[in-house]
Design a protein around this motif. Sequence first.
Motif, PDB file in Angstrom:
ATOM      1  N   ALA A  53     130.319  -1.157  22.587  1.00  0.00           N
ATOM      2  CA  ALA A  53     130.358  -2.606  22.802  1.00  0.00           C
ATOM      3  C   ALA A  53     129.001  -3.124  23.253  1.00  0.00           C
ATOM      4  CB  ALA A  53     131.429  -2.948  23.837  1.00  0.00           C
ATOM      5  N   GLU A  54     128.341  -2.396  24.146  1.00  0.00           N
ATOM      6  CA  GLU A  54     127.028  -2.821  24.637  1.00  0.00           C
ATOM      7  C   GLU A  54     125.965  -2.769  23.545  1.00  0.00           C
ATOM      8  OE1 GLU A  54     126.335  -0.183  27.849  1.00  0.00           O
ATOM      9  OE2 GLU A  54     127.601  -1.291  29.273  1.00  0.00           O
ATOM     10  N   SER A  55     126.105  -1.861  22.598  1.00  0.00           N
ATOM     11  CA  SER A  55     125.093  -1.723  21.550  1.00  0.00           C
ATOM     12  C   SER A  55     125.178  -2.826  20.508  1.00  0.00           C
ATOM     13  CB  SER A  55     125.240  -0.367  20.847  1.00  0.00           C
ATOM     14  OG  SER A  55     126.404  -0.343  20.033  1.00  0.00           O
ATOM     15  N   GLY A  56     126.265  -3.578  20.512  1.00  0.00           N
ATOM     16  CA  GLY A  56     126.455  -4.599  19.487  1.00  0.00           C
ATOM     17  C   GLY A  56     125.410  -5.682  19.496  1.00  0.00           C
ATOM     18  N   GLU A 101     140.468  -1.169  22.230  1.00  0.00           N
ATOM     19  CA  GLU A 101     141.067  -1.077  23.559  1.00  0.00           C
ATOM     20  C   GLU A 101     142.066   0.069  23.639  1.00  0.00           C
ATOM     21  OE1 GLU A 101     142.682  -4.833  24.583  1.00  0.00           O
ATOM     22  OE2 GLU A 101     140.739  -5.871  24.621  1.00  0.00           O
ATOM     23  N   ARG A 102     142.857   0.217  22.581  1.00  0.00           N
ATOM     24  CA  ARG A 102     143.871   1.282  22.578  1.00  0.00           C
ATOM     25  C   ARG A 102     143.217   2.657  22.479  1.00  0.00           C
ATOM     26  NH1 ARG A 102     147.792  -0.050  17.887  1.00  0.00           N
ATOM     27  NH2 ARG A 102     148.882   1.791  18.732  1.00  0.00           N
ATOM     28  N   LEU A 103     142.183   2.771  21.661  1.00  0.00           N
ATOM     29  CA  LEU A 103     141.487   4.057  21.558  1.00  0.00           C
ATOM     30  C   LEU A 103     140.796   4.400  22.875  1.00  0.00           C
ATOM     31  CD1 LEU A 103     139.929   3.830  17.978  1.00  0.00           C
ATOM     32  CD2 LEU A 103     141.715   5.405  18.742  1.00  0.00           C
ATOM     33  N   ALA A 104     140.209   3.410  23.517  1.00  0.00           N
ATOM     34  CA  ALA A 104     139.520   3.651  24.787  1.00  0.00           C
ATOM     35  C   ALA A 104     140.487   4.140  25.859  1.00  0.00           C
ATOM     36  CB  ALA A 104     138.817   2.382  25.251  1.00  0.00           C
ATOM     37  N   ARG A 105     141.759   3.729  25.752  1.00  0.00           N
ATOM     38  CA  ARG A 105     142.778   4.184  26.703  1.00  0.00           C
ATOM     39  C   ARG A 105     143.353   5.548  26.325  1.00  0.00           C
ATOM     40  NH1 ARG A 105     145.000  -1.063  25.898  1.00  0.00           N
ATOM     41  NH2 ARG A 105     146.783  -0.074  24.877  1.00  0.00           N
ATOM     42  N   GLY A 106     142.975   6.035  25.136  1.00  0.00           N
ATOM     43  CA  GLY A 106     143.526   7.306  24.679  1.00  0.00           C
ATOM     44  C   GLY A 106     144.927   7.166  24.149  1.00  0.00           C
TER      45      GLY A 106
END
Length: 393
Positions: free
Chosen positions: A142-145, A170-175
């Motif tokens: 997200a920061e690299s965008g 968001e779902r992937l980041a939560r695993g």
Amino acid sequence: MLRIHFTAQDLEYVRIARSPDPLWEIVCSVCRLQTDEGRLAFGPWRRAVVPLLRGGGWGGERDGGRERDGGGERDGGGERTGGGGVDRAVAVALRSLMPCGPYIPDFLTPAVDGGIADLRQGVDRVLSTPRSRLRREFTLLAESGARAFAGAGPGSRAGARARLRPFAAERLARGDTEALRALGGLLTAYDAKFVAPYRPWIDAAVASDVAWRSRELAGGGTRALLETFRPMARWSPPVLEVTYPVDRDLHLAGRGLLLVPSYFCWRKPITLFDGDLLPVLVYPVEKPVQLPAASGASLARLLGPTRAALLHEVAARGCATTSELALAVDCSLPNTCQQLAILREAGLAACRKEGRCVLHHPTPLGRQLLEQSGAGSSERPLPVPRPATVSPW
């Protein structure tokens, strides 16, 4: 510039992956779809997969010189996906996770000593990524965008379009289990349509690259191996200076270095963002180009014991010099040169100049001819051949 710092222990533990890493091929090929770079090397592949991307939603890319931007629904990343089918939706979703920019999450290409040769094994490792690492890497994505990509060349469209919202971020980041399974399905589906049909050419290019560099390693040690990477890298002991879009230092600290050959990597080698992970350097191999069809007259000239023996030796050795082949078939050097020229004219062999030597390699057509005639069923297995190539730099 990427500076890779070696210790004496690192020099003893430099390895070459024997086959392409399927996940790196997916990541690099998705990046190739986002640029115009390498038109000669990747043009045939891009033209072949264009029908899979039709229907709009691929960021307004050009198709045959015309802008394409159709209607359709939007996927979870906000990108249009209707009208082009499932294949394009898969590619668009992966593009949102693999932007041709300053950062691509490392978990998508898990580092394994010796490399990953099986897609299922690689996908399983991706899906088993710890949640803390997923959160960290999606934050970096997200920061690299908002950052420009120093590596985007003049033919790149990567910086010209708005960044897509990453697929199920968001779902992937939560695993989330379902989101991870969906990601695994995307990787598998993309490989089946965009990579697997071209695997014979990919494997051929990688196998002959590995054969060549292994030959240099056997004859001159690690230094000779590292010297083969000029001009994209320069060995200045104890540092390997690599052409890179950002300025960075990577200290191996006794972990060694895994060299991973890649068909879809272009111009500049790449490595993982996290320096604490297993050090890898993914580098571009020479690209096969479409071979000219051999005429009936050319194939007729191949009939004869000397040329048949030469073709078998070239395929069995993977790569060999003219002198080595002449000795193997008990033929004079001038006659060997003449017979090898005929093999090249017929599209059955190719060659490359390395210093004062000429290395000969079989082509896919040459291998196919040997296999169909039964000549490839000897006790010594025939390696995957080297097709005609385009230099990676």
